[in-house]
Write a protein that holds these residues in place. Structure first.
Motif, PDB file in Angstrom:
ATOM      1  N   LEU A   6       0.859  -1.177   0.000  1.00  0.00           N
ATOM      2  CA  LEU A   6       0.000   0.000   0.000  1.00  0.00           C
ATOM      3  C   LEU A   6       0.897   1.229   0.000  1.00  0.00           C
ATOM      4  CD1 LEU A   6      -2.567  -1.093   2.720  1.00  0.00           C
ATOM      5  CD2 LEU A   6      -2.653  -1.487   0.254  1.00  0.00           C
ATOM      6  N   PHE A   7       0.703   2.087  -0.976  1.00  0.00           N
ATOM      7  CA  PHE A   7       1.518   3.281  -1.128  1.00  0.00           C
ATOM      8  C   PHE A   7       0.579   4.480  -1.086  1.00  0.00           C
ATOM      9  CE2 PHE A   7       4.768   5.450  -4.226  1.00  0.00           C
ATOM     10  CZ  PHE A   7       5.048   6.394  -3.260  1.00  0.00           C
ATOM     11  N   GLY A   8       0.514   5.119   0.060  1.00  0.00           N
ATOM     12  CA  GLY A   8      -0.371   6.253   0.236  1.00  0.00           C
ATOM     13  C   GLY A   8       0.322   7.585   0.025  1.00  0.00           C
ATOM     14  N   GLY A   9      -0.467   8.590  -0.229  1.00  0.00           N
ATOM     15  CA  GLY A   9       0.037   9.946  -0.403  1.00  0.00           C
ATOM     16  C   GLY A   9      -1.033  10.808  -1.032  1.00  0.00           C
ATOM     17  N   THR A  10      -0.735  12.076  -1.216  1.00  0.00           N
ATOM     18  CA  THR A  10      -1.711  12.929  -1.887  1.00  0.00           C
ATOM     19  C   THR A  10      -1.573  12.828  -3.403  1.00  0.00           C
ATOM     20  OG1 THR A  10      -0.225  14.820  -1.701  1.00  0.00           O
ATOM     21  CG2 THR A  10      -1.926  14.587  -0.007  1.00  0.00           C
ATOM     22  N   PHE A  11      -0.374  12.529  -3.881  1.00  0.00           N
ATOM     23  CA  PHE A  11      -0.106  12.436  -5.321  1.00  0.00           C
ATOM     24  C   PHE A  11      -0.597  13.714  -6.008  1.00  0.00           C
ATOM     25  CE2 PHE A  11      -0.648   8.082  -3.723  1.00  0.00           C
ATOM     26  CZ  PHE A  11       0.610   7.588  -3.996  1.00  0.00           C
ATOM     27  N   ASP A  12      -0.100  14.828  -5.488  1.00  0.00           N
ATOM     28  CA  ASP A  12      -0.562  16.151  -5.919  1.00  0.00           C
ATOM     29  C   ASP A  12       0.609  17.012  -6.367  1.00  0.00           C
ATOM     30  OD1 ASP A  12      -2.361  18.268  -6.321  1.00  0.00           O
ATOM     31  OD2 ASP A  12      -2.098  18.983  -4.268  1.00  0.00           O
ATOM     32  N   PRO A  13       1.159  16.743  -7.527  1.00  0.00           N
ATOM     33  CA  PRO A  13       0.795  15.753  -8.531  1.00  0.00           C
ATOM     34  C   PRO A  13       1.630  14.485  -8.378  1.00  0.00           C
ATOM     35  CG  PRO A  13       2.379  17.232  -9.484  1.00  0.00           C
ATOM     36  CD  PRO A  13       2.149  17.692  -8.052  1.00  0.00           C
ATOM     37  N   LEU A  35      -1.622   2.191  -5.235  1.00  0.00           N
ATOM     38  CA  LEU A  35      -1.411   3.602  -4.935  1.00  0.00           C
ATOM     39  C   LEU A  35      -2.725   4.147  -4.393  1.00  0.00           C
ATOM     40  CD1 LEU A  35       0.311   2.983  -7.849  1.00  0.00           C
ATOM     41  CD2 LEU A  35       1.274   5.096  -6.981  1.00  0.00           C
ATOM     42  N   MET A  36      -2.677   4.726  -3.196  1.00  0.00           N
ATOM     43  CA  MET A  36      -3.886   5.129  -2.489  1.00  0.00           C
ATOM     44  C   MET A  36      -3.858   6.619  -2.180  1.00  0.00           C
ATOM     45  SD  MET A  36      -4.126   1.904   0.071  1.00  0.00           S
ATOM     46  CE  MET A  36      -5.886   1.858   0.201  1.00  0.00           C
ATOM     47  N   PRO A  37      -4.493   7.419  -3.030  1.00  0.00           N
ATOM     48  CA  PRO A  37      -4.506   8.863  -2.758  1.00  0.00           C
ATOM     49  C   PRO A  37      -5.349   9.201  -1.527  1.00  0.00           C
ATOM     50  CG  PRO A  37      -5.826   8.350  -4.700  1.00  0.00           C
ATOM     51  CD  PRO A  37      -5.174   7.079  -4.272  1.00  0.00           C
ATOM     52  N   ALA A  38      -4.809  10.056  -0.684  1.00  0.00           N
ATOM     53  CA  ALA A  38      -5.493  10.482   0.536  1.00  0.00           C
ATOM     54  C   ALA A  38      -6.544  11.532   0.205  1.00  0.00           C
ATOM     55  CB  ALA A  38      -4.477  11.052   1.524  1.00  0.00           C
ATOM     56  N   ASN A  39      -7.649  11.465   0.905  1.00  0.00           N
ATOM     57  CA  ASN A  39      -8.686  12.481   0.752  1.00  0.00           C
ATOM     58  C   ASN A  39      -8.242  13.761   1.440  1.00  0.00           C
ATOM     59  OD1 ASN A  39     -11.122  13.693   0.104  1.00  0.00           O
ATOM     60  ND2 ASN A  39     -12.136  12.929   1.926  1.00  0.00           N
ATOM     61  N   THR A  40      -8.094  13.685   2.757  1.00  0.00           N
ATOM     62  CA  THR A  40      -7.654  14.823   3.556  1.00  0.00           C
ATOM     63  C   THR A  40      -6.476  14.371   4.402  1.00  0.00           C
ATOM     64  OG1 THR A  40      -9.953  15.566   3.699  1.00  0.00           O
ATOM     65  CG2 THR A  40      -8.389  16.559   5.241  1.00  0.00           C
ATOM     66  N   PRO A  41      -5.260  14.730   4.000  1.00  0.00           N
ATOM     67  CA  PRO A  41      -4.106  14.296   4.778  1.00  0.00           C
ATOM     68  C   PRO A  41      -4.088  14.987   6.148  1.00  0.00           C
ATOM     69  CG  PRO A  41      -3.411  15.756   3.008  1.00  0.00           C
ATOM     70  CD  PRO A  41      -4.884  15.536   2.840  1.00  0.00           C
ATOM     71  N   PRO A  42      -3.917  14.230   7.236  1.00  0.00           N
ATOM     72  CA  PRO A  42      -3.954  14.831   8.566  1.00  0.00           C
ATOM     73  C   PRO A  42      -2.688  15.605   8.942  1.00  0.00           C
ATOM     74  CG  PRO A  42      -3.601  12.471   8.727  1.00  0.00           C
ATOM     75  CD  PRO A  42      -3.817  12.773   7.273  1.00  0.00           C
ATOM     76  N   HIS A  43      -1.614  15.433   8.173  1.00  0.00           N
ATOM     77  CA  HIS A  43      -0.311  15.983   8.543  1.00  0.00           C
ATOM     78  C   HIS A  43       0.192  17.112   7.641  1.00  0.00           C
ATOM     79  CE1 HIS A  43       0.296  13.022   5.438  1.00  0.00           C
ATOM     80  NE2 HIS A  43       1.459  13.577   5.176  1.00  0.00           N
ATOM     81  N   ARG A  44      -0.634  17.551   6.711  1.00  0.00           N
ATOM     82  CA  ARG A  44      -0.207  18.612   5.790  1.00  0.00           C
ATOM     83  C   ARG A  44      -1.420  19.319   5.228  1.00  0.00           C
ATOM     84  NH1 ARG A  44       1.521  16.615  -0.087  1.00  0.00           N
ATOM     85  NH2 ARG A  44       0.505  18.559  -0.497  1.00  0.00           N
ATOM     86  N   PRO A  45      -1.222  20.431   4.534  1.00  0.00           N
ATOM     87  CA  PRO A  45      -2.375  21.133   3.946  1.00  0.00           C
ATOM     88  C   PRO A  45      -3.106  20.255   2.924  1.00  0.00           C
ATOM     89  CG  PRO A  45      -0.417  22.530   3.910  1.00  0.00           C
ATOM     90  CD  PRO A  45       0.036  21.165   4.337  1.00  0.00           C
ATOM     91  N   ALA A  46      -4.353  20.578   2.707  1.00  0.00           N
ATOM     92  CA  ALA A  46      -5.162  19.837   1.728  1.00  0.00           C
ATOM     93  C   ALA A  46      -4.535  19.940   0.339  1.00  0.00           C
ATOM     94  CB  ALA A  46      -6.577  20.400   1.716  1.00  0.00           C
ATOM     95  N   PRO A  47      -4.721  18.913  -0.490  1.00  0.00           N
ATOM     96  CA  PRO A  47      -4.185  18.947  -1.856  1.00  0.00           C
ATOM     97  C   PRO A  47      -4.775  20.102  -2.662  1.00  0.00           C
ATOM     98  CG  PRO A  47      -4.963  16.748  -1.284  1.00  0.00           C
ATOM     99  CD  PRO A  47      -5.412  17.665  -0.196  1.00  0.00           C
ATOM    100  N   VAL A  48      -4.025  20.552  -3.638  1.00  0.00           N
ATOM    101  CA  VAL A  48      -4.487  21.614  -4.530  1.00  0.00           C
ATOM    102  C   VAL A  48      -5.434  21.022  -5.575  1.00  0.00           C
ATOM    103  CG1 VAL A  48      -3.769  23.317  -6.246  1.00  0.00           C
ATOM    104  CG2 VAL A  48      -2.409  22.991  -4.168  1.00  0.00           C
ATOM    105  N   ALA A  49      -5.033  19.905  -6.173  1.00  0.00           N
ATOM    106  CA  ALA A  49      -5.862  19.255  -7.192  1.00  0.00           C
ATOM    107  C   ALA A  49      -7.031  18.535  -6.530  1.00  0.00           C
ATOM    108  CB  ALA A  49      -5.028  18.272  -8.007  1.00  0.00           C
TER     109      ALA A  49
END
Length: 98
Positions: A6-13, A35-49
């Protein structure tokens, strides 16, 4: 049972560094990588995309790479994306398959 990575992240981009890690993990561990894109990452600002844009980028980036897939489960949840929630959900699915 074949291992799952499982590889999580925002992938933004999504970028070549993400893909290199995923491809190396699949080869070294002889595993499928989700690859598992996070909806709302708890440790950083929300993704731009937007979530749909990040999913589209990931899907395009992995075309032709049979061991890589995109898992959108965290995008379907509201609130912060915590790995423990994903692991509990995935364990339930895998146990149900057996």
């Amino acid at each position: 049972m074949k291992p799952i990575v499982l590889f999580g992240g925002t992938f933004d981009p999504v970028h070549i560094g993400h893909l290199r890690v995923a491809l190396e993990a699949s080869e070294i561990l002889d595993a499928d990588v989700r690859l598992m894109p996070a909806n709302t990452p708890p440790h950083r600002p929300a993704p731009v995309a937007a979530a749909a844009q990040r999913m589209a980028m990931l899907e395009r980036a992995i075309v032709g790479r049979r061991r890589l897939s995109v898992d959108a489960r965290e995008l379907k949840r509201s609130g912060p994306s915590y790995t423990v929630d994903t692991l509990i959900e995935l364990r339930g699915e895998l146990n149900a398959e057996q």
